[in-house]
Scaffold this motif. Sequence first.
Motif, short mmCIF file in Angstrom:
data_model
loop_
_atom_site.label_atom_id
_atom_site.label_comp_id
_atom_site.label_asym_id
_atom_site.label_seq_id
_atom_site.Cartn_x
_atom_site.Cartn_y
_atom_site.Cartn_z
N ARG A 104 42.17 50.45 35.17
CA ARG A 104 40.89 50.25 34.48
C ARG A 104 40.32 48.87 34.81
NH1 ARG A 104 41.76 52.93 28.52
NH2 ARG A 104 42.00 55.05 29.30
N THR A 105 41.18 47.86 34.84
CA THR A 105 40.74 46.51 35.17
C THR A 105 40.15 46.50 36.58
OG1 THR A 105 42.46 45.60 33.76
CG2 THR A 105 41.48 44.11 35.38
N LEU A 106 40.82 47.15 37.51
CA LEU A 106 40.35 47.22 38.89
C LEU A 106 39.02 47.96 38.97
CD1 LEU A 106 40.91 46.60 41.85
CD2 LEU A 106 42.15 48.75 41.98
N LEU A 107 38.87 49.04 38.20
CA LEU A 107 37.64 49.82 38.21
C LEU A 107 36.44 48.99 37.73
CD1 LEU A 107 36.43 52.62 38.73
CD2 LEU A 107 36.95 53.18 36.36
N VAL A 108 36.60 48.24 36.66
CA VAL A 108 35.51 47.39 36.16
C VAL A 108 35.17 46.32 37.19
CG1 VAL A 108 34.88 45.69 34.40
CG2 VAL A 108 35.99 47.83 33.74
N THR A 109 36.19 45.69 37.76
CA THR A 109 35.97 44.66 38.78
C THR A 109 35.29 45.24 40.01
OG1 THR A 109 37.94 43.53 37.98
CG2 THR A 109 37.12 42.89 40.15
N ALA A 110 35.72 46.41 40.43
CA ALA A 110 35.12 47.05 41.61
C ALA A 110 33.66 47.41 41.34
CB ALA A 110 35.90 48.31 41.98
N GLY A 111 33.35 47.87 40.14
CA GLY A 111 31.97 48.20 39.80
C GLY A 111 31.06 47.00 39.92
N ALA A 112 31.50 45.87 39.41
CA ALA A 112 30.70 44.65 39.50
C ALA A 112 30.57 44.20 40.96
CB ALA A 112 31.33 43.54 38.67
N THR A 113 31.65 44.30 41.71
CA THR A 113 31.62 43.87 43.11
C THR A 113 30.70 44.76 43.94
OG1 THR A 113 33.89 43.09 42.88
CG2 THR A 113 33.08 43.42 45.12
#
Length: 156
Positions: A104-113
């Motif tokens: 989930r942390t990676l998904l939120v970070t990837a969305g912003a990136t």
Amino acid sequence: MAPGLAEADALALLFAQLDVVLAVATPLAGIARRAGAPPVVGELLTGVLLGPSALGPLAPGVYADLFPRDAVPLTGVSAVALVVLMTVVGMETDLRVVRAQPGRTLLVTAGATVGLRIGVLNEAAYPTVVLIAIGTPVMAPPPVRRILDGRRAPAV
């Protein structure tokens, strides 16, 4: 302070903006609660109804008088409120939970990136995309928390 807007006028405008926002948000939060939805749904709807998507086209004069482009009293209060809100979110964030949910942390970070990269590629939309890319993960916790808390969350 906005050019041409006296200090007393800016304060009067701020109170008018807050009055209107609270006068609309309070009943909409109550309606949402009675409909079985969290009050935050009515509060979010308030922003849509008073924003440029609804009030702007329906009553452009009222919208321009209430939320003039060159005056930012409500924006200033919102900026302070955002800092306080994010401080509280940060204080309540349990890093053990973040570490325990790397997907989930990676998904939120990837969305912003991804949003930021799209903005870089499309310079015309850059400011809007950056705002959305940064704002979405930053602003998601408060409404999500209010929705999850549901009936315990205080209404406006």
